[in-house]
Write a protein that holds these residues in place. Structure first.
Motif, PDB file in Angstrom:
ATOM      1  N   VAL A   1       1.427  -1.362  -0.269  1.00  0.00           N
ATOM      2  CA  VAL A   1      -0.250  -0.115   0.671  1.00  0.00           C
ATOM      3  C   VAL A   1       0.754   1.571   0.270  1.00  0.00           C
ATOM      4  CG1 VAL A   1      -2.035   1.380   1.285  1.00  0.00           C
ATOM      5  CG2 VAL A   1      -1.834  -1.290   1.220  1.00  0.00           C
ATOM      6  N   LEU A   2       0.531   2.096  -1.013  1.00  0.00           N
ATOM      7  CA  LEU A   2       1.354   2.945  -0.862  1.00  0.00           C
ATOM      8  C   LEU A   2       0.569   4.699  -0.086  1.00  0.00           C
ATOM      9  CD1 LEU A   2       4.112   5.046  -2.067  1.00  0.00           C
ATOM     10  CD2 LEU A   2       2.834   5.105  -4.480  1.00  0.00           C
ATOM     11  N   VAL A   3       0.602   5.140  -0.020  1.00  0.00           N
ATOM     12  CA  VAL A   3      -0.350   6.610   0.483  1.00  0.00           C
ATOM     13  C   VAL A   3       0.945   7.492   0.466  1.00  0.00           C
ATOM     14  CG1 VAL A   3      -1.528   7.704   2.524  1.00  0.00           C
ATOM     15  CG2 VAL A   3      -1.313   5.137   2.171  1.00  0.00           C
TER      16      VAL A   3
ATOM     17  N   ILE B   1       4.528   1.713   2.534  1.00  0.00           N
ATOM     18  CA  ILE B   1       5.124   2.817   2.714  1.00  0.00           C
ATOM     19  C   ILE B   1       4.288   3.948   2.225  1.00  0.00           C
ATOM     20  CG2 ILE B   1       6.321   3.708   0.697  1.00  0.00           C
ATOM     21  CD1 ILE B   1       6.981   0.768  -0.248  1.00  0.00           C
ATOM     22  N   VAL B   2       5.331   5.532   2.962  1.00  0.00           N
ATOM     23  CA  VAL B   2       4.412   6.710   3.151  1.00  0.00           C
ATOM     24  C   VAL B   2       5.219   7.798   2.436  1.00  0.00           C
ATOM     25  CG1 VAL B   2       3.474   8.231   5.105  1.00  0.00           C
ATOM     26  CG2 VAL B   2       2.683   6.056   5.769  1.00  0.00           C
ATOM     27  N   THR B   3       4.942   8.611   1.946  1.00  0.00           N
ATOM     28  CA  THR B   3       6.308   9.085   1.370  1.00  0.00           C
ATOM     29  C   THR B   3       6.325   9.963   2.194  1.00  0.00           C
ATOM     30  OG1 THR B   3       4.547   9.818  -0.100  1.00  0.00           O
ATOM     31  CG2 THR B   3       6.471   8.184  -1.149  1.00  0.00           C
ATOM     32  N   GLY B   4       4.803  10.763   2.804  1.00  0.00           N
ATOM     33  CA  GLY B   4       4.692  12.140   3.247  1.00  0.00           C
ATOM     34  C   GLY B   4       5.076  11.599   4.538  1.00  0.00           C
ATOM     35  N   ILE B   5       4.625  13.289   5.388  1.00  0.00           N
ATOM     36  CA  ILE B   5       5.086  12.955   6.684  1.00  0.00           C
ATOM     37  C   ILE B   5       2.713  12.353   7.382  1.00  0.00           C
ATOM     38  CG2 ILE B   5       3.569  14.981   6.740  1.00  0.00           C
ATOM     39  CD1 ILE B   5       5.410  16.354   8.979  1.00  0.00           C
ATOM     40  N   VAL B   6       4.173  11.942   8.759  1.00  0.00           N
ATOM     41  CA  VAL B   6       3.012  11.212   9.318  1.00  0.00           C
ATOM     42  C   VAL B   6       3.192  12.049  10.911  1.00  0.00           C
ATOM     43  CG1 VAL B   6       1.786   9.636  10.908  1.00  0.00           C
ATOM     44  CG2 VAL B   6       3.748   8.564   8.334  1.00  0.00           C
ATOM     45  N   ASN B   7       2.027  12.621  11.197  1.00  0.00           N
ATOM     46  CA  ASN B   7       1.571  13.616  11.761  1.00  0.00           C
ATOM     47  C   ASN B   7       1.518  13.376  13.292  1.00  0.00           C
ATOM     48  OD1 ASN B   7       2.935  15.971  10.717  1.00  0.00           O
ATOM     49  ND2 ASN B   7       0.323  16.138   9.690  1.00  0.00           N
TER      50      ASN B   7
ATOM     51  N   ILE C   1       6.555  -1.373   7.677  1.00  0.00           N
ATOM     52  CA  ILE C   1       6.500   0.077   7.530  1.00  0.00           C
ATOM     53  C   ILE C   1       7.232   1.172   6.897  1.00  0.00           C
ATOM     54  CG2 ILE C   1       5.696   2.187   8.574  1.00  0.00           C
ATOM     55  CD1 ILE C   1       4.077   0.302  10.157  1.00  0.00           C
ATOM     56  N   HIS C   2       7.255   1.727   6.007  1.00  0.00           N
ATOM     57  CA  HIS C   2       7.985   2.423   5.118  1.00  0.00           C
ATOM     58  C   HIS C   2       7.815   3.764   5.317  1.00  0.00           C
ATOM     59  CE1 HIS C   2      10.404  -0.852   3.535  1.00  0.00           C
ATOM     60  NE2 HIS C   2       9.114  -1.451   3.330  1.00  0.00           N
ATOM     61  N   VAL C   3       8.248   4.593   6.506  1.00  0.00           N
ATOM     62  CA  VAL C   3       8.061   6.357   6.278  1.00  0.00           C
ATOM     63  C   VAL C   3       9.524   7.240   5.753  1.00  0.00           C
ATOM     64  CG1 VAL C   3       7.102   7.676   7.580  1.00  0.00           C
ATOM     65  CG2 VAL C   3       6.599   5.272   8.236  1.00  0.00           C
ATOM     66  N   TYR C   4       8.997   7.811   4.497  1.00  0.00           N
ATOM     67  CA  TYR C   4       9.888   8.704   3.914  1.00  0.00           C
ATOM     68  C   TYR C   4      10.142  10.134   4.485  1.00  0.00           C
ATOM     69  CZ  TYR C   4      11.295   4.099   1.648  1.00  0.00           C
ATOM     70  OH  TYR C   4      11.552   3.386   0.427  1.00  0.00           O
ATOM     71  N   GLY C   5       8.040  10.521   4.932  1.00  0.00           N
ATOM     72  CA  GLY C   5       8.936  12.010   5.857  1.00  0.00           C
ATOM     73  C   GLY C   5       8.721  11.727   7.027  1.00  0.00           C
ATOM     74  N   ALA C   6       8.997  12.857   7.321  1.00  0.00           N
ATOM     75  CA  ALA C   6       9.378  12.653   9.525  1.00  0.00           C
ATOM     76  C   ALA C   6       8.090  11.459   9.869  1.00  0.00           C
ATOM     77  CB  ALA C   6       8.773  14.582   9.671  1.00  0.00           C
TER      78      ALA C   6
END
Length: 236
Positions: free
Chosen positions: A128-130, A148-154, A165-170
């Protein structure tokens, strides 16, 4: 001489349960399916988000609170856009939190993911790409998939995956990998600022900043002998 007590500000971690049905039987069926997968949530407090309902008369509020309590989930308040619900929260000794966000529309079956469509959505795909930021109060669950999350997770946002889980934003919210018990799942974060990380139900809160070589740095989180290990990716 000290007074009997003092009132000070304090931070409290609270998740929200966005209610889609008033049917107690349906709610209990879903609780039976999900609670065993997310045992770590038993230590959390919850707001009952009733934004989808127009009148308190549509809900058996004490029945819902009691039902969640039977499964170890403590509801401490109601959340709604209409402040008229505050009186009903008070009647049941619950707090009230105004929800200033608009009700999200159900996601179109063929539309790409967008921030409102991601909210309270379960997605079943191999990966799943977000690509949109995940806002406070939002939850993304990648069922039987990596996420996969390319943006920020607040802060206050939550991402859950049965795989990695992969997070490329903060990463400032909560990340729970291996949600169905996959102990080999890992979490990869480009900028580590998370509130909580979990693998296969073993979790860690971060009330204090990590050491300088991990804070806001690229890290991976893995489970080794029932202990979460957080290491800098460039260490390997």
């Amino acid at each position: 001489m000290k007074t009997a007590f003092e009132v000070k500000s304090a931070r409290l971690d609270v998740l929200s349960v966005q209610l889609h049905t008033a049917d107690l039987g349906e709610l209990e069926d879903f609780l039976q399916q999900r609670v065993s997968q997310h045992k770590e949530l038993g230590s959390m407090l919850f707001l009952l988000d009733v934004q989808e309902f127009n009148s308190p008369g549509e809900l058996n509020i004490p029945g819902i609170v009691s039902l969640f309590a039977r499964y170890g989930l403590q509801i401490i308040g109601l959340r709604h856009q209409n402040e008229a619900w505050a009186a009903h929260a008070q009647a049941y000794h619950l707090t009230f939190s105004r929800n200033d966000s608009k009700i999200s529309e159900p996601p179109a079956k063929t539309a790409p993911a967008a921030s409102e469509q991601v909210q309270a959505t379960v997605i079943s795909k191999p990966t799943v790409l977000v690509s949109t930021p995940i806002r406070t109060g939002q939850q993304v669950y990648a069922e039987n998939a990596d996420l996969i999350v390319t943006g920020i997770v607040n802060e206050g946002a939550e991402i859950i995956a049965d795989g990695n889980i992969h997070v490329y934003g903060a990463m400032r919210g909560r990340a729970l990998a291996g949600a169905t018990g996959n102990r080999d799942a890992r979490i990869f974060i480009h900028s580590m600022q998370a509130e909580l990380v979990s693998v296969a139900g073993i979790y860690r809160n971060f009330e204090q900043s990590l050491p300088a070589h991990l804070h806001k740095k690229a890290v991976q989180v893995s489970l080794q002998e029932n202990r979460l290990v957080i290491s800098a990716i460039d260490e390997e």
